[in-house]
Motif scaffolding. Structure first.
Motif, PDB file in Angstrom:
ATOM      1  N   LEU A 102       0.807  -1.213   0.000  1.00  0.00           N
ATOM      2  CA  LEU A 102       0.000   0.000   0.000  1.00  0.00           C
ATOM      3  C   LEU A 102       0.845   1.271   0.000  1.00  0.00           C
ATOM      4  O   LEU A 102       0.558   2.209  -0.761  1.00  0.00           O
ATOM      5  CB  LEU A 102      -0.940   0.001   1.207  1.00  0.00           C
ATOM      6  CG  LEU A 102      -1.951   1.141   1.283  1.00  0.00           C
ATOM      7  CD1 LEU A 102      -2.900   1.063   0.097  1.00  0.00           C
ATOM      8  CD2 LEU A 102      -2.727   1.073   2.568  1.00  0.00           C
ATOM      9  N   LEU A 103       1.864   1.335   0.807  1.00  0.00           N
ATOM     10  CA  LEU A 103       2.672   2.551   0.877  1.00  0.00           C
ATOM     11  C   LEU A 103       3.412   2.868  -0.421  1.00  0.00           C
ATOM     12  O   LEU A 103       3.368   4.014  -0.881  1.00  0.00           O
ATOM     13  CB  LEU A 103       3.628   2.476   2.067  1.00  0.00           C
ATOM     14  CG  LEU A 103       2.963   2.542   3.437  1.00  0.00           C
ATOM     15  CD1 LEU A 103       4.010   2.441   4.529  1.00  0.00           C
ATOM     16  CD2 LEU A 103       2.136   3.791   3.606  1.00  0.00           C
ATOM     17  N   PRO A 104       4.070   1.896  -1.061  1.00  0.00           N
ATOM     18  CA  PRO A 104       4.687   2.218  -2.354  1.00  0.00           C
ATOM     19  C   PRO A 104       3.665   2.623  -3.411  1.00  0.00           C
ATOM     20  O   PRO A 104       3.910   3.527  -4.212  1.00  0.00           O
ATOM     21  CB  PRO A 104       5.395   0.922  -2.752  1.00  0.00           C
ATOM     22  CG  PRO A 104       5.642   0.228  -1.480  1.00  0.00           C
ATOM     23  CD  PRO A 104       4.487   0.577  -0.596  1.00  0.00           C
ATOM     24  N   PHE A 105       2.496   1.964  -3.405  1.00  0.00           N
ATOM     25  CA  PHE A 105       1.461   2.338  -4.362  1.00  0.00           C
ATOM     26  C   PHE A 105       1.023   3.785  -4.152  1.00  0.00           C
ATOM     27  O   PHE A 105       0.926   4.558  -5.105  1.00  0.00           O
ATOM     28  CB  PHE A 105       0.243   1.415  -4.256  1.00  0.00           C
ATOM     29  CG  PHE A 105      -0.932   1.910  -5.036  1.00  0.00           C
ATOM     30  CD1 PHE A 105      -0.969   1.746  -6.412  1.00  0.00           C
ATOM     31  CD2 PHE A 105      -1.988   2.560  -4.416  1.00  0.00           C
ATOM     32  CE1 PHE A 105      -2.039   2.222  -7.150  1.00  0.00           C
ATOM     33  CE2 PHE A 105      -3.055   3.035  -5.135  1.00  0.00           C
ATOM     34  CZ  PHE A 105      -3.086   2.869  -6.510  1.00  0.00           C
ATOM     35  N   LEU A 106       0.755   4.144  -2.910  1.00  0.00           N
ATOM     36  CA  LEU A 106       0.315   5.507  -2.630  1.00  0.00           C
ATOM     37  C   LEU A 106       1.378   6.534  -2.976  1.00  0.00           C
ATOM     38  O   LEU A 106       1.062   7.601  -3.521  1.00  0.00           O
ATOM     39  CB  LEU A 106      -0.076   5.643  -1.153  1.00  0.00           C
ATOM     40  CG  LEU A 106      -1.410   5.024  -0.768  1.00  0.00           C
ATOM     41  CD1 LEU A 106      -1.632   5.154   0.736  1.00  0.00           C
ATOM     42  CD2 LEU A 106      -2.550   5.670  -1.515  1.00  0.00           C
ATOM     43  N   LEU A 107       2.626   6.228  -2.695  1.00  0.00           N
ATOM     44  CA  LEU A 107       3.705   7.155  -3.011  1.00  0.00           C
ATOM     45  C   LEU A 107       3.808   7.390  -4.515  1.00  0.00           C
ATOM     46  O   LEU A 107       3.846   8.538  -4.974  1.00  0.00           O
ATOM     47  CB  LEU A 107       5.029   6.642  -2.461  1.00  0.00           C
ATOM     48  CG  LEU A 107       6.223   7.544  -2.704  1.00  0.00           C
ATOM     49  CD1 LEU A 107       6.057   8.847  -1.936  1.00  0.00           C
ATOM     50  CD2 LEU A 107       7.504   6.857  -2.310  1.00  0.00           C
ATOM     51  N   GLY A 147       0.937   3.554 -10.663  1.00  0.00           N
ATOM     52  CA  GLY A 147       1.130   3.096  -9.286  1.00  0.00           C
ATOM     53  C   GLY A 147       1.023   1.582  -9.165  1.00  0.00           C
ATOM     54  O   GLY A 147       1.793   0.948  -8.449  1.00  0.00           O
ATOM     55  N   PHE A 148       0.073   1.003  -9.901  1.00  0.00           N
ATOM     56  CA  PHE A 148      -0.088  -0.450  -9.897  1.00  0.00           C
ATOM     57  C   PHE A 148       1.137  -1.127 -10.489  1.00  0.00           C
ATOM     58  O   PHE A 148       1.636  -2.120  -9.947  1.00  0.00           O
ATOM     59  CB  PHE A 148      -1.347  -0.826 -10.676  1.00  0.00           C
ATOM     60  CG  PHE A 148      -1.645  -2.291 -10.694  1.00  0.00           C
ATOM     61  CD1 PHE A 148      -2.074  -2.940  -9.549  1.00  0.00           C
ATOM     62  CD2 PHE A 148      -1.497  -3.026 -11.855  1.00  0.00           C
ATOM     63  CE1 PHE A 148      -2.344  -4.289  -9.559  1.00  0.00           C
ATOM     64  CE2 PHE A 148      -1.766  -4.380 -11.877  1.00  0.00           C
ATOM     65  CZ  PHE A 148      -2.190  -5.019 -10.730  1.00  0.00           C
ATOM     66  N   PHE A 149       1.639  -0.591 -11.607  1.00  0.00           N
ATOM     67  CA  PHE A 149       2.850  -1.146 -12.203  1.00  0.00           C
ATOM     68  C   PHE A 149       4.049  -0.973 -11.268  1.00  0.00           C
ATOM     69  O   PHE A 149       4.953  -1.808 -11.247  1.00  0.00           O
ATOM     70  CB  PHE A 149       3.146  -0.516 -13.555  1.00  0.00           C
ATOM     71  CG  PHE A 149       2.248  -1.009 -14.661  1.00  0.00           C
ATOM     72  CD1 PHE A 149       1.792  -2.305 -14.686  1.00  0.00           C
ATOM     73  CD2 PHE A 149       1.866  -0.157 -15.678  1.00  0.00           C
ATOM     74  CE1 PHE A 149       0.962  -2.762 -15.703  1.00  0.00           C
ATOM     75  CE2 PHE A 149       1.041  -0.600 -16.698  1.00  0.00           C
ATOM     76  CZ  PHE A 149       0.598  -1.907 -16.715  1.00  0.00           C
ATOM     77  N   GLY A 150       4.061   0.112 -10.524  1.00  0.00           N
ATOM     78  CA  GLY A 150       5.142   0.328  -9.565  1.00  0.00           C
ATOM     79  C   GLY A 150       5.147  -0.700  -8.458  1.00  0.00           C
ATOM     80  O   GLY A 150       6.199  -1.095  -7.963  1.00  0.00           O
ATOM     81  N   VAL A 151       3.975  -1.163  -8.059  1.00  0.00           N
ATOM     82  CA  VAL A 151       3.888  -2.193  -7.026  1.00  0.00           C
ATOM     83  C   VAL A 151       4.286  -3.545  -7.596  1.00  0.00           C
ATOM     84  O   VAL A 151       4.926  -4.357  -6.920  1.00  0.00           O
ATOM     85  CB  VAL A 151       2.469  -2.246  -6.429  1.00  0.00           C
ATOM     86  CG1 VAL A 151       2.272  -3.469  -5.561  1.00  0.00           C
ATOM     87  CG2 VAL A 151       2.196  -0.995  -5.629  1.00  0.00           C
ATOM     88  N   ILE A 152       3.925  -3.783  -8.847  1.00  0.00           N
ATOM     89  CA  ILE A 152       4.277  -5.057  -9.473  1.00  0.00           C
ATOM     90  C   ILE A 152       5.791  -5.183  -9.616  1.00  0.00           C
ATOM     91  O   ILE A 152       6.348  -6.254  -9.418  1.00  0.00           O
ATOM     92  CB  ILE A 152       3.579  -5.193 -10.838  1.00  0.00           C
ATOM     93  CG1 ILE A 152       2.087  -5.404 -10.627  1.00  0.00           C
ATOM     94  CG2 ILE A 152       4.147  -6.360 -11.628  1.00  0.00           C
ATOM     95  CD1 ILE A 152       1.294  -5.417 -11.901  1.00  0.00           C
ATOM     96  N   ALA A 153       6.445  -4.080  -9.965  1.00  0.00           N
ATOM     97  CA  ALA A 153       7.904  -4.102 -10.107  1.00  0.00           C
ATOM     98  C   ALA A 153       8.513  -4.133  -8.705  1.00  0.00           C
ATOM     99  O   ALA A 153       8.472  -3.145  -7.979  1.00  0.00           O
ATOM    100  CB  ALA A 153       8.377  -2.882 -10.876  1.00  0.00           C
ATOM    101  N   THR A 154       9.062  -5.240  -8.337  1.00  0.00           N
ATOM    102  CA  THR A 154       9.565  -5.405  -6.967  1.00  0.00           C
ATOM    103  C   THR A 154      10.744  -4.483  -6.682  1.00  0.00           C
ATOM    104  O   THR A 154      10.961  -4.109  -5.533  1.00  0.00           O
ATOM    105  CB  THR A 154       9.983  -6.852  -6.713  1.00  0.00           C
ATOM    106  OG1 THR A 154      10.965  -7.232  -7.679  1.00  0.00           O
ATOM    107  CG2 THR A 154       8.804  -7.778  -6.792  1.00  0.00           C
ATOM    108  N   SER A 155      11.482  -4.108  -7.719  1.00  0.00           N
ATOM    109  CA  SER A 155      12.613  -3.213  -7.478  1.00  0.00           C
ATOM    110  C   SER A 155      12.138  -1.847  -6.996  1.00  0.00           C
ATOM    111  O   SER A 155      12.769  -1.223  -6.146  1.00  0.00           O
ATOM    112  CB  SER A 155      13.462  -3.066  -8.741  1.00  0.00           C
ATOM    113  OG  SER A 155      12.693  -2.517  -9.793  1.00  0.00           O
ATOM    114  N   VAL A 156      11.006  -1.377  -7.520  1.00  0.00           N
ATOM    115  CA  VAL A 156      10.455  -0.096  -7.079  1.00  0.00           C
ATOM    116  C   VAL A 156       9.977  -0.209  -5.638  1.00  0.00           C
ATOM    117  O   VAL A 156      10.217   0.685  -4.822  1.00  0.00           O
ATOM    118  CB  VAL A 156       9.312   0.358  -8.004  1.00  0.00           C
ATOM    119  CG1 VAL A 156       8.631   1.594  -7.462  1.00  0.00           C
ATOM    120  CG2 VAL A 156       9.831   0.610  -9.408  1.00  0.00           C
ATOM    121  N   THR A 157       9.319  -1.299  -5.321  1.00  0.00           N
ATOM    122  CA  THR A 157       8.827  -1.505  -3.958  1.00  0.00           C
ATOM    123  C   THR A 157       9.994  -1.564  -2.971  1.00  0.00           C
ATOM    124  O   THR A 157       9.940  -0.961  -1.899  1.00  0.00           O
ATOM    125  CB  THR A 157       8.006  -2.805  -3.877  1.00  0.00           C
ATOM    126  OG1 THR A 157       6.962  -2.751  -4.848  1.00  0.00           O
ATOM    127  CG2 THR A 157       7.404  -2.985  -2.509  1.00  0.00           C
TER     128      THR A 157
END
Length: 84
Positions: free
Chosen positions: A19-24, A59-69
């Motif tokens: 949730l936090l990486p998605f929101l960011l 944001g959804f793609f950012g959560v899927i990419a584990t490196s971004v998370t």
């Protein structure tokens, strides 16, 4: 307190790791799209619906990419430690 147990439950199931990486990513992308008006204007104002949809997808793609998370988790940890 009720909210401490709710936050602890969210941490236990890993919800905050998603949730936090998605929101960011969502908030930063939405703000940039609103300010730059890249996707166009409607009556002199930015198109909020289109900006929100595009920000949601990014944001959804950012959560899927584990490196971004993982990057967001490292930055949040270091920022939290530097504030304290």
């Amino acid at each position: 307190m009720w909210y401490t147990s709710a936050v602890q439950s969210a941490v236990d199931i890993g919800l905050l790791d998603v949730l936090l990486p998605f929101l960011l990513v969502f908030i930063i992308t939405y703000a940039v799209l609103q300010q730059t008006r890249v996707l166009g204007e409607e009556k002199g104002k930015p198109k909020k619906n289109i900006n929100a949809i595009v920000s949601f997808v990014i944001g959804f793609f950012g959560v899927i990419a584990t490196s971004v998370t993982n990057l967001v988790q490292v930055i949040a940890t270091n920022l939290g430690l530097s504030v304290i």
